[in-house]
Motif scaffolding. Structure first.
Motif: not given
Length: 435
Positions: A27-31, A58-63, A73-86
């Motif tokens: 979902q979407l996140m705050p800065l 949204d975290a990438i967008n905040a940066v 990204f601390p240790p963990g598995v981070y899932r995305t259901d969409r292409t991440l874009q820089i």
């Protein structure tokens, strides 16, 4: 010829990873800004966003909106259901280390890319990926069996892991890219003529992709240091029609087609690399059974292959040179190659379309009666023959060698070649020289 056995550099091992917590990004996140990076700019911990039900994007967008910085990204598995874009400059994605910080797909990403570095109308400057794993299937990364509690979906229909399009100064450091239907890293030029330039890969592992790295006629000034390019279904490294690629200390092994393909490029240096058991997908005696393929599409110029280690079963050649002008192959070592005794086997296989090929002596740990270079009329080999004061006994092991007998004062040197006569005996033939 030096036949001393050299010590083989240790191969980088594929690292198994234990269990890790799963973090789902949806979902979407705050800065949330946590600190400043060492290089300046915003530093954000991804969990500050995910814990509020927001997404990696949204975290990438905040940066990016902050003018650049680091997403951690601390240790963990981070899932995305969409292409991440820089789409902005000066963005860093950093994990704790590539064994424990993992970005993977969730849901349906059929024929999509995991990470796209691209913005409309110009280049993206200064992107970094550090200490991460990118994968479409965490089962194999963790060593889990299919269906285990921590398995997760296999998104094997995903396209590329990372697309660099019009980027400038990209650093990918200590990153594992694993199990993609497309390429591990795909260079493209849809938004900027010439595509990415000044890309550095350091100590990366690219495995079980189509090509580990595919430059797609782009990739000016690419540097690859260390790492492994292995078990890919086409090429470990595939270079195209741009200039200046430097590859050093990389392990290139078990790729289904060729280890490194240089289709038509200039100023390529391959130095101190290890090649083992590539071209598994070709028939045993096919001409493509080779570790390095130079100039299969058009003329490749200014190619250096220096100080590499070769090991391969059923190889047609170590290096195949189809179309090239200016190739230097020197100081290499052959540990094992069991098909070089066939009629077409050679350390280096050249063609009539080649010019200015220099092949220095290989050291080897294989049967010494193999042909060292095919079609030698198109190559210069050992252009400064060893000097002796007297000819050694001719024999099969030195067949084709040239030596220069140094003359005393007032007399000319003489040049000889060891050849097999019609009766099967070996003799020294003097080469006539006109001054």
């Amino acid at each position: 010829m030096n036949q001393t056995k050299l010590n083989r550099r240790a191969f980088l091992k594929r690292i198994g990873i234990g269990s890790a917590a799963y973090v789902i990004a949806s979902q979407l996140m705050p800065l949330s800004v946590s600190a400043a990076t060492e290089e300046g700019g915003t530093a954000i911990n991804i969990n500050d966003f995910l814990n509020n039900g927001q997404t990696i994007q949204d975290a990438i967008n905040a940066v990016q909106n902050a003018g650049g910085g680091e997403l951690f990204f601390p240790p963990g598995v981070y899932r995305t259901d969409r292409t991440l874009q820089i789409t902005g400059d000066n963005v860093i994605l950093r994990g704790a280390n590539r064994d424990s910080s993992i970005i993977t797909a969730s849901g349906s990403l059929t024929n999509q890319n995991l990470l796209l570095v691209r913005k409309a109308g110009g280049r993206i400057l200064n992107t970094k990926l550090v200490d991460l794993t990118l994968t479409s299937d965490v089962r194999y990364v963790f060593g889990n069996t299919a269906g285990s509690a921590t398995a997760g979906p296999d998104i094997s229909t995903m396209n590329h892991a990372v697309v660099l399009d019009g980027s400038h100064n990209v650093i990918i450091d200590n990153v594992r890219i694993h199990h993609f239907n497309g390429d591990g890293i795909s260079f493209q030029d849809t938004v900027s003529s010439g595509g990415p330039d000044q890309t550095t890969l350091n100590n990366c592992v690219l495995s079980l992709c189509r090509d580990g790295v595919s430059m797609n006629n782009t990739g000016h000034s690419t540097h690859i240091y260390g790492g492994s390019y292995e078990f890919n279904t086409r090429y470990g490294i595939n270079t195209g029609g741009r200039n200046s690629v430097f590859i050093k200390d990389a392990d290139i092994e078990q790729n289904l087609n060729v280890g490194i393909r240089i289709s038509h490029q200039s100023n390529i240096v391959i130095r101190d690399c290890t090649f083992e058991n590539n071209a598994r997908g070709f028939a045993n005696d096919s001409t493509q059974r080779t570790h390095i393929w130079v100039g299969d599409y058009d003329v490749a110029r200014s190619i250096v292959i220096d100080g590499c280690f070769f090991h391969g079963r059923s190889m047609r050649s170590l290096i195949r040179v189809d179309k090239a002008d200016g190739v230097s192959i020197k100081n290499n070592f052959v540990d094992f190659a069991n098909q070089f005794g066939t009629a077409n086997g050679a350390f280096v296989q050249t063609s009539a379309a080649c010019r200015n090929i220099f092949v220095d002596e290989f050291s080897y740990n294989v049967t010494p009666n193999v042909r060292r270079i095919s079609n030698p009329q198109y190559a210069l080999s050992d252009i400064k023959p060893s000097s002796v004061t007297a000819l050694p006994a001719p024999n099969e092991a030195i067949r084709g060698f040239m030596v220069r007998v140094e003359a005393s004062a007032g007399q000319a040197d003489a040049l000889y070649m060891c050849v097999k006569d019609a009766d099967g005996s070996y003799k020294w033939g003097r080469i006539n020289m006109t001054f």
